[in-house]
Design an enzyme around this catalytic site. Sequence first.
Site, mmCIF file in Angstrom:
data_model
loop_
_atom_site.group_PDB
_atom_site.id
_atom_site.type_symbol
_atom_site.label_atom_id
_atom_site.label_comp_id
_atom_site.label_asym_id
_atom_site.label_seq_id
_atom_site.Cartn_x
_atom_site.Cartn_y
_atom_site.Cartn_z
ATOM 1 N N ASN A 224 13.742 -5.646 -9.343
ATOM 2 C CA ASN A 224 13.785 -7.093 -9.059
ATOM 3 C C ASN A 224 12.493 -7.819 -9.432
ATOM 4 O O ASN A 224 12.258 -8.939 -8.985
ATOM 5 C CB ASN A 224 14.109 -7.315 -7.572
ATOM 6 N N ASP B 253 9.363 -7.557 -8.656
ATOM 7 C CA ASP B 253 8.232 -7.826 -7.743
ATOM 8 C C ASP B 253 7.091 -6.828 -7.970
ATOM 9 O O ASP B 253 6.119 -6.826 -7.234
ATOM 10 C CB ASP B 253 8.694 -7.799 -6.277
ATOM 11 N N ASP C 77 11.991 12.596 3.096
ATOM 12 C CA ASP C 77 10.668 12.998 3.560
ATOM 13 C C ASP C 77 10.605 12.789 5.078
ATOM 14 O O ASP C 77 10.790 11.661 5.554
ATOM 15 C CB ASP C 77 9.597 12.148 2.858
ATOM 16 N N HIS D 64 2.852 13.712 -5.490
ATOM 17 C CA HIS D 64 2.196 12.400 -5.396
ATOM 18 C C HIS D 64 0.772 12.485 -4.864
ATOM 19 O O HIS D 64 0.071 11.468 -4.784
ATOM 20 C CB HIS D 64 3.049 11.494 -4.503
HETATM 21 O O1 TEU Z 1 -0.297 15.215 2.585
HETATM 22 C C1 TEU Z 1 -0.924 16.206 3.376
HETATM 23 C C2 TEU Z 1 -2.261 16.471 2.877
HETATM 24 O O2 TEU Z 1 -3.000 17.236 3.407
HETATM 25 C C3 TEU Z 1 -2.667 15.663 1.721
HETATM 26 O O3 TEU Z 1 -3.352 14.582 2.331
HETATM 27 C C4 TEU Z 1 -3.489 16.431 0.775
HETATM 28 O O4 TEU Z 1 -4.093 17.519 1.371
HETATM 29 C C5 TEU Z 1 -4.559 15.549 0.280
HETATM 30 O O5 TEU Z 1 -3.950 14.309 0.044
HETATM 31 C C6 TEU Z 1 -5.092 16.126 -0.993
HETATM 32 O O6 TEU Z 1 -5.915 15.162 -1.549
HETATM 33 C C7 TEU Z 1 0.822 14.617 3.211
HETATM 34 C C8 TEU Z 1 1.413 13.632 2.214
HETATM 35 O O7 TEU Z 1 1.888 14.350 1.069
HETATM 36 C C9 TEU Z 1 0.328 12.659 1.843
HETATM 37 O O8 TEU Z 1 0.755 11.764 0.810
HETATM 38 C C10 TEU Z 1 -0.049 11.876 3.091
HETATM 39 O O9 TEU Z 1 -1.148 11.043 2.780
HETATM 40 C C11 TEU Z 1 -0.442 12.815 4.242
HETATM 41 O O10 TEU Z 1 0.413 13.943 4.388
HETATM 42 C C12 TEU Z 1 -0.359 12.059 5.556
HETATM 43 O O11 TEU Z 1 1.009 11.764 5.809
HETATM 44 CA CA CA Z 2 11.056 -4.074 -6.661
#
Ligand code: TEU
Ligand code: CA
Length: 551
Positions: free
Chosen positions: A25, A27, A100, A326
């Site tokens: 959309n 944004d 998730d 991610h």
């Molecule tokens: O990540 C768990 C975690 O330990 C990560 O933070 C990772 O060790 C770190 O980012 C490495 O740089 C989970 C999710 O995948 C992450 O995106 C979240 O930020 C985190 O938990 C808190 O929910």
């Molecule tokens: Ca969007």
Amino acid sequence: MKKNEHWWKQSVVYQIYPRSFMDSNGDGIGDIQGIIKKLDYLKLLGVDVIWLSPVYDSPNDDNGYDIRDYQAIMNEFGTMADFDNMLEEVHKRDMKLIMDLVVNHTSDEHAWFVQSKSSKDTPYRDYYIWRSLPNNWGSVFSGPAWEYDTTTNEYYLHIFSKKQPDLNWENPKLRQEVYQMMGFWLNKGIDGFRMDVINFISKHPELPDGSKDKEQQYGDGSPYFMNGPRIHEFLHEMNQEVLSKYPVMTVGEMPGASPDDAILYTDPNRNEVNMIFTFEHMDLDSAPGGKWNLKPLYLPDLKENLAKWQTALHNKGWNSLYWNNHDQPRIVSRFGDDQNYRVESAKMLATCLHFMQGTPYIYQGEEIGMTNVKFDSLEDYRDIETINMYHERKSLGYSHEEIMTSIYTKGRDNARTPMQWDDSENGGFTSGTPWIKVNQRYKEINVKAALEDPNSIFYFYKRLISLRKEMDIIVEGSFELLLKDNTEIFAYERKWNDDHLIVLCNFSHSEVSIEEDVLLKKMQEYQVVISNYEPLNTGILRPYETIVLRK
Ligand code: TEU
Ligand code: CA
């Protein structure tokens, strides 16, 4: 391949980070209708399961990993009707969807926390972890792991950001609320969960100080919040109260879990989770002091680690197999060569992983060889972990250049730039201004170009995915590391009944020769299954060459 209750053993999972996948959309933010538009693309790739990073209502302090309402969809992503439409479209294509599950913590804007912080007497007080005095733990996102709250003059625990207060799993009422919420999503027909830092939910009851050396400001609490005393009890209870009632798959994200822990978590007779994400192989290029302290990968370390996990869980549990997600930098930039051998090294890395035993995970963009990014200014970065680290290290006297080098190498935004669909503006991700800048290599690296090139990384992944369905040995076979001490070649063999595979991967930008006679003889006799060059089979591996041979 027979379909059975362990369907997830034969499946390949594709992770979507919705904020960066496809904006429908204009944004500048990816959304659910955008995902629906791309389901045929995922079907073409041949993936079986989609892991959807959080789409729940959230203030986005940590891009959705700070949930404000578990049973509502984030406005920017769309509506619950959009979600139901997407789930139906996924199932129509004979694919599955796992969500998730983020229940180690909520957002500080969640109704439970708003109640909990309002008074010491509310029934929600013990949904979270409050103390009159903090211990010395540091937060994963820099600073202390405790935040003082003036309303009740106490501190609450937050292993992540101060807007992510940890839930108190010692409280049976809280646990029941979580199970009810899980049932809401499972009754919609989702096919399982990826469970965020799920081995953090049981903490040592006394929350003791962590160890720290003199120059560290905070203690390391991880021995007291990872794999805690009641973790197996909680996971088994979750399994018995909810999960066992549905034909679902579960994968627990478990920083700090060892192979011995993983055997307990994934032993099917213990009814906890089906598999876990481990972090050991993702820490091999970290120097002491954590991921931002860089050191080059020493290949024998990677070989030894992955071999350890393969042999430890064989016939005892089940591995997940991943290079990307991610939170991780993009593997072709990290362990490959994204300048001179991007295509060859991306294919080699994929082969190395996909012929192992376990469930492979492909992160959006990995299948077209998307690379890390270098933004000129800190203002272009979005990730709270990165931004907090920058300011913390700046205050500790690190130079801008030193900190930016760490960010370029290990920052999570490397994985979060928008999916590159074509060579039009913003890579076809949005007609608006993207929430985070697009990686400028989108002009050469994009889905449209990949689909038009029969030798693209995309079609190579498609072949790997289909081989997993054709060859039982990949799912069932044993694993044995070859050429253990070789510092350039990752070689291993798989055996199952009288089937036999040899996987050879040159992790270097040089030509390397295989000297081992027995292996050379097999290479002459066996048939080529897949390779990323025209096979010479002369015992020489070209830069980033991979070749799989079958008896
Ligand atoms: O990540 C768990 C975690 O330990 C990560 O933070 C990772 O060790 C770190 O980012 C490495 O740089 C989970 C999710 O995948 C992450 O995106 C979240 O930020 C985190 O938990 C808190 O929910
Ligand atoms: Ca969007």
